[in-house]
Design an enzyme around this catalytic site. Structure first.
Site, mmCIF file in Angstrom:
data_model
loop_
_atom_site.group_PDB
_atom_site.id
_atom_site.type_symbol
_atom_site.label_atom_id
_atom_site.label_comp_id
_atom_site.label_asym_id
_atom_site.label_seq_id
_atom_site.Cartn_x
_atom_site.Cartn_y
_atom_site.Cartn_z
ATOM 1 N N LYS A 1 0.862 -1.186 0.000
ATOM 2 C CA LYS A 1 0.000 0.000 0.000
ATOM 3 C C LYS A 1 0.891 1.226 0.000
ATOM 4 O O LYS A 1 1.848 1.295 0.760
ATOM 5 C CB LYS A 1 -0.841 -0.021 1.293
ATOM 6 C CG LYS A 1 -1.762 1.152 1.444
ATOM 7 C CD LYS A 1 -3.109 0.843 0.831
ATOM 8 C CE LYS A 1 -3.961 2.066 0.633
ATOM 9 N NZ LYS A 1 -3.581 2.923 -0.498
ATOM 10 N N LYS B 1 5.475 2.110 8.493
ATOM 11 C CA LYS B 1 4.353 2.932 8.939
ATOM 12 C C LYS B 1 3.098 2.075 9.153
ATOM 13 O O LYS B 1 2.421 2.185 10.169
ATOM 14 C CB LYS B 1 4.088 3.988 7.855
ATOM 15 C CG LYS B 1 3.098 5.038 8.225
ATOM 16 C CD LYS B 1 2.866 5.984 7.061
ATOM 17 C CE LYS B 1 4.182 6.577 6.564
ATOM 18 N NZ LYS B 1 3.964 7.494 5.421
ATOM 19 N N LYS C 1 5.153 1.980 -3.111
ATOM 20 C CA LYS C 1 5.241 3.388 -3.522
ATOM 21 C C LYS C 1 5.537 3.424 -5.007
ATOM 22 O O LYS C 1 6.153 2.508 -5.548
ATOM 23 C CB LYS C 1 6.376 4.096 -2.769
ATOM 24 C CG LYS C 1 6.197 5.591 -2.689
ATOM 25 C CD LYS C 1 5.173 5.951 -1.615
ATOM 26 C CE LYS C 1 4.987 7.423 -1.462
ATOM 27 N NZ LYS C 1 4.249 7.737 -0.213
ATOM 28 N N ASP D 1 0.016 11.006 -3.643
ATOM 29 C CA ASP D 1 1.177 11.522 -2.901
ATOM 30 C C ASP D 1 1.469 12.896 -3.505
ATOM 31 O O ASP D 1 0.559 13.529 -4.049
ATOM 32 C CB ASP D 1 2.361 10.544 -3.022
ATOM 33 C CG ASP D 1 3.510 10.902 -2.077
ATOM 34 O OD1 ASP D 1 3.350 10.770 -0.865
ATOM 35 O OD2 ASP D 1 4.577 11.337 -2.577
ATOM 36 N N THR E 1 -4.242 12.993 6.631
ATOM 37 C CA THR E 1 -2.815 12.992 6.955
ATOM 38 C C THR E 1 -2.469 14.209 7.817
ATOM 39 O O THR E 1 -1.827 14.085 8.869
ATOM 40 C CB THR E 1 -1.961 12.971 5.672
ATOM 41 O OG1 THR E 1 -2.443 11.945 4.829
ATOM 42 C CG2 THR E 1 -0.502 12.729 5.988
ATOM 43 N N ASN F 1 -1.331 19.472 0.711
ATOM 44 C CA ASN F 1 -2.411 18.750 1.384
ATOM 45 C C ASN F 1 -2.093 18.557 2.875
ATOM 46 O O ASN F 1 -2.888 18.908 3.742
ATOM 47 C CB ASN F 1 -2.617 17.401 0.671
ATOM 48 C CG ASN F 1 -3.569 16.502 1.437
ATOM 49 O OD1 ASN F 1 -3.155 15.750 2.310
ATOM 50 N ND2 ASN F 1 -4.854 16.599 1.157
ATOM 51 N N SER G 1 -6.908 5.603 4.324
ATOM 52 C CA SER G 1 -6.926 4.834 3.071
ATOM 53 C C SER G 1 -7.371 3.399 3.348
ATOM 54 O O SER G 1 -8.096 2.788 2.557
ATOM 55 C CB SER G 1 -5.530 4.807 2.435
ATOM 56 O OG SER G 1 -5.360 5.928 1.606
HETATM 57 P P1 NAD Z 1 1.503 18.384 -1.977
HETATM 58 O O1 NAD Z 1 2.008 18.286 -3.363
HETATM 59 O O2 NAD Z 1 0.049 18.598 -1.732
HETATM 60 O O3 NAD Z 1 2.285 19.562 -1.198
HETATM 61 C C1 NAD Z 1 3.662 19.689 -1.125
HETATM 62 C C2 NAD Z 1 3.951 21.113 -0.656
HETATM 63 O O4 NAD Z 1 5.343 21.257 -0.382
HETATM 64 C C3 NAD Z 1 3.612 22.178 -1.685
HETATM 65 O O5 NAD Z 1 3.060 23.297 -1.020
HETATM 66 C C4 NAD Z 1 4.980 22.547 -2.263
HETATM 67 O O6 NAD Z 1 5.011 23.866 -2.818
HETATM 68 C C5 NAD Z 1 5.811 22.438 -1.021
HETATM 69 N N1 NAD Z 1 7.257 22.302 -1.204
HETATM 70 C C6 NAD Z 1 7.940 21.497 -2.047
HETATM 71 N N2 NAD Z 1 9.265 21.685 -1.888
HETATM 72 C C7 NAD Z 1 9.388 22.626 -0.917
HETATM 73 C C8 NAD Z 1 10.504 23.235 -0.285
HETATM 74 N N3 NAD Z 1 11.748 22.917 -0.627
HETATM 75 N N4 NAD Z 1 10.268 24.162 0.681
HETATM 76 C C9 NAD Z 1 9.007 24.491 1.035
HETATM 77 N N5 NAD Z 1 7.921 23.931 0.489
HETATM 78 C C10 NAD Z 1 8.117 23.015 -0.472
HETATM 79 O O7 NAD Z 1 2.015 17.075 -1.238
HETATM 80 P P2 NAD Z 1 1.460 16.404 0.101
HETATM 81 O O8 NAD Z 1 0.508 15.340 -0.281
HETATM 82 O O9 NAD Z 1 1.072 17.469 1.061
HETATM 83 O O10 NAD Z 1 2.774 15.655 0.606
HETATM 84 C C11 NAD Z 1 3.793 16.332 1.330
HETATM 85 C C12 NAD Z 1 4.659 15.301 2.036
HETATM 86 O O11 NAD Z 1 3.819 14.491 2.868
HETATM 87 C C13 NAD Z 1 5.395 14.315 1.131
HETATM 88 O O12 NAD Z 1 6.615 13.971 1.731
HETATM 89 C C14 NAD Z 1 4.486 13.108 1.122
HETATM 90 O O13 NAD Z 1 5.169 11.918 0.794
HETATM 91 C C15 NAD Z 1 4.019 13.122 2.558
HETATM 92 N N6 NAD Z 1 2.783 12.370 2.806
HETATM 93 C C16 NAD Z 1 1.640 12.695 2.144
HETATM 94 C C17 NAD Z 1 0.478 11.979 2.436
HETATM 95 C C18 NAD Z 1 -0.838 12.345 1.819
HETATM 96 O O14 NAD Z 1 -1.862 11.742 2.212
HETATM 97 N N7 NAD Z 1 -0.900 13.302 0.927
HETATM 98 C C19 NAD Z 1 0.507 10.931 3.355
HETATM 99 C C20 NAD Z 1 1.696 10.635 4.018
HETATM 100 C C21 NAD Z 1 2.828 11.377 3.726
#
Ligand code: NAD
Length: 412
Positions: free
Chosen positions: A66, A90, A102, A142, A186, A217, A345
Site C-alpha cells: 500500500k 508505517k 510506492k 502523494d 494525513t 495537502n 486509506s
Molecule cells: P503536496 O504536493 O500537496 O504539497 C507539497 C507542498 O510542499 C507544496 O506546497 C509545495 O510547494 C511544497 N514544497 C515542495 N518543496 C518545498 C521546499 N523545498 N520548501 C518548502 N515547500 C516546499 O504534497 P502532500 O501530499 O502534502 O505531501 C507532502 C509530504 O507528505 C510528502 O513527503 C508526502 O510523501 C508526505 N505524505 C503525504 C500523504 C498524503 O496523504 N498526501 C501521506 C503521508 C505522507
C-alpha cells in the site's frame, strides 16, 4: 542524502537494540519487488513523449502493498524504494494489515495540460496494471497527485480488467468510492500527534506558535487543525517562498487562496521572506510537510522549537536527528506522525470491499484512536527500554511485528 541509505540506517539503528536474526536486515533493506517501465504519451502538440514510471513493493508480509504515487521531476528509483520501505514500517506502526508500496513518474506536472495529465495518469496504469490490485498493491495520492488522478487511474484499471473494483486505489473522490475525511486525514493526524506530544511535555497548545514547511495537502490541514485548537501559525512556506505574521496567519483564508492556484508568498497582509526562513523562525511546533532531506546537519542546529511532527516522509536525515535529539526537541517520526493518511486509506479500502460507508466523524474518530494507541505503545517502549529517540522506538515497535510474521511465513 540518498533516501534509501537513510531508511537503511534507520533500520540498522532499530536492530541494534533488538535481538533478531541478522537476516532480518537483509530482508528489509531493499524492496522485495521493484518495477520500472516507460510508456508513451501523445502530447497536445501531436508529439510523442516517453515517460518513466516506477513501482516498488517493499515487503508484503503483513498484507498487500500500500502506498502513494508521486509525480515529480526529481523522482528516482532509490527515492521510490525508500518511500515504499517507510510505508512498510508505517503500516506496521499503526497496526494496519498492509505492506509497503510506492510509485512515481518522472514528470513536472506544471509542464502538462489537464488533458496531458490525464494521459500520463492513464499511461501509468496501463503500464503497471499487472502489478496492481486490491489484494496485491493499492496505490494512493502523494506529492502532485490527487483524487482526480486516482479517478482517471481507477477508470483505466476498471476498463483493462473489466471489473469495477473500488479497492484498487484509495484517495478517490468521494462520489467514486472515496472515504469522507481522507483529504484531511494525513494533516489532521500530524496534529493529533502534536497534541499527544504537547501533553507529554506540558505544552499548552492555546497560545503556542506553529511553523509549517510545505503548504500542500498535509501541511495545510495540519495547520488548520492546530489553529482551531488555539495555536498561532506564524510562518508558512511553499516551494516558491515563505510568509510570516507575528499574531498568526489566517489558515482557512490561506487555504482558499492557495486552492485558486496562488503562491503562499502572494497572500496579502503578511511579511514575505525567503523560502528557508521557516527553519530560523523560533516556535513551539515545527511541521516539515514538504519533501525528504529538509532537515539536515546544515540546518538542524538553527531550528528552535519544542516539538517536530513529521508530515513529510523522510524529512530528517540521521545526522540531523542526532542534533535535534541533543537539543531536546520532541521529534514525532514520519512513520507515526503522517500515518493518518494510510489509516484512512485503509478505511476507504475496507468500505469499498464491504460496500458500506462511514460518516466523516466516525472516520476521524477511528483514525485518532488508532494513532493515539500507536503513540502510547511507542512511548511505553521508550520508557521500558530507556530509549530517547522516538524514531528508533517506532522502528523497533514496527520491525518486531514484521519480523515475527516473516518468521511465521518461513522467510527466515
Ligand atoms: P503536496 O504536493 O500537496 O504539497 C507539497 C507542498 O510542499 C507544496 O506546497 C509545495 O510547494 C511544497 N514544497 C515542495 N518543496 C518545498 C521546499 N523545498 N520548501 C518548502 N515547500 C516546499 O504534497 P502532500 O501530499 O502534502 O505531501 C507532502 C509530504 O507528505 C510528502 O513527503 C508526502 O510523501 C508526505 N505524505 C503525504 C500523504 C498524503 O496523504 N498526501 C501521506 C503521508 C505522507
Amino acid at each position: 542524502m540518498n533516501p534509501l541509505e537513510m531508511v537503511q540506517s534507520q533500520i540498522k539503528s532499530a536492530l541494534e537494540k533488538m535481538d533478531l536474526d541478522p537476516i532480518v536486515y537483509h530482508l528489509l533493506k531493499e524492496p522485495k519487488r521493484f518495477y520500472e517501465y516507460t510508456f508513451p504519451v501523445r502530447m497536445d502538440d501531436g508529439s510523442i513523449k516517453i515517460f518513466k514510471g516506477f513501482r516498488s513493493q517493499h515487503n508484503d508480509a503483513l498484507g498487500p502493498n500500500k502506498g502513494g504515487l508521486r509525480f515529480h521531476q526529481d523522482v528516482t528509483a532509490d527515492e521510490v524504494k525508500a518511500l515504499s520501505a517507510w510505508m512498510t514500517f508505517k503500516c506496521s506502526v499503526v497496526g494496519l494489515p498492509y505492506g509497503g508500496g510506492k510509485g512515481g513518474v518522472v514528470v513536472d506536472p506544471r509542464d502538462l495540460s489537464r488533458r496531458e495529465l490525464e494521459k500520463v495518469s492513464r499511461g501509468w496504469m496501463r503500464a503497471f496494471h499487472n502489478e496492481i490490485g486490491q489484494f496485491k498493491d493499492i496505490p494512493a495520492p502523494d506529492v502532485n497527485t490527487n483524487p482526480q488522478v486516482m479517478a482517471w487511474m481507477i477508470d483505466e484499471a476498471n476498463t483493462i480488467t473489466s471489473k469495477n473494483q473500488g479497492g484498487h486505489l484509495t484517495g478517490k473522490p468521494v462520489e467514486l468510492g472515496g472515504s469522507l475525511g481522507r483529504t484531511e486525514a494525513t494533516g489532521y493526524g500530524v496534529s493529533f500527534m502534536v497534541r499527544k506530544a504537547a501533553e507529554k511535555i506540558n505544552l499548552n497548545l492555546k497560545g503556542s506558535t506553529t511553523v509549517v514547511q510545505g503548504f500542500g495537502n498535509v501541511g495545510s490541514y495540519a495547520a488548520e487543525l492546530l489553529q482551531s485548537w488555539g495555536s498561532k501559525v506564524i510562518a508558512v512556506s511553499d516551494v516558491y517562498g515563505s510568509i510570516y505574521k507575528e499574531d498568526g496567519i489566517d489558515i482557512p483564508a490561506l487555504m482558499e487562496f492557495v486552492a485558486k492556484g496562488n503562491k503562499v508568498s502572494d497572500f496579502p497582509g503578511v511579511e514575505v521572506k525567503d523560502r528557508d526562513a521557516v527553519f530560523t523562525t523560533k516556535c513551539d511546533i515545527f511541521l516539515p510537510c514538504a519533501l525528504e532531506n529538509s532537515i539536515t546537519k546544515e540546518n538542524a542546529h538553527v531550528i528552535d522549537c519544542k516539538i517536530i511532527s513529521e508530515g513529510a516522509n523522510g524529512p530528517t536525515t540521521p545526522e540531523a536527528d542526532k542534533i535535534l535529539l541533543d537539543n531536546g526537541i520532541f521529534v514525532i517520526p514520519d512513520v507515526l506522525a503522517n500515518a493518518g493518511g494510510v489509516t484512512v486509506s485503509y478505511f476507504e479500502w475496507s468500505q469499498n470491499l464491504y460496500g458500506h460507508y462511514w460518516s466523516k466523524e466516525m472516520v476521524l474518530e477511528e483514525e485518532e484512536q488508532i494513532m493515539v494507541r500507536a503513540f502510547d505503545e511507542i512511548v511505553n517502549l521508550m520508557e521500558k527500554e530507556n530509549i530517547k529517540d522516538m524514531r528508533q522506538a517506532a522502528f523497533m515497535h514496527s520491525i518486531k511485528k514484521i519480523a515475527s510474521v516473516m518468521k511465521l511465513r518461513g522467510w527466515y
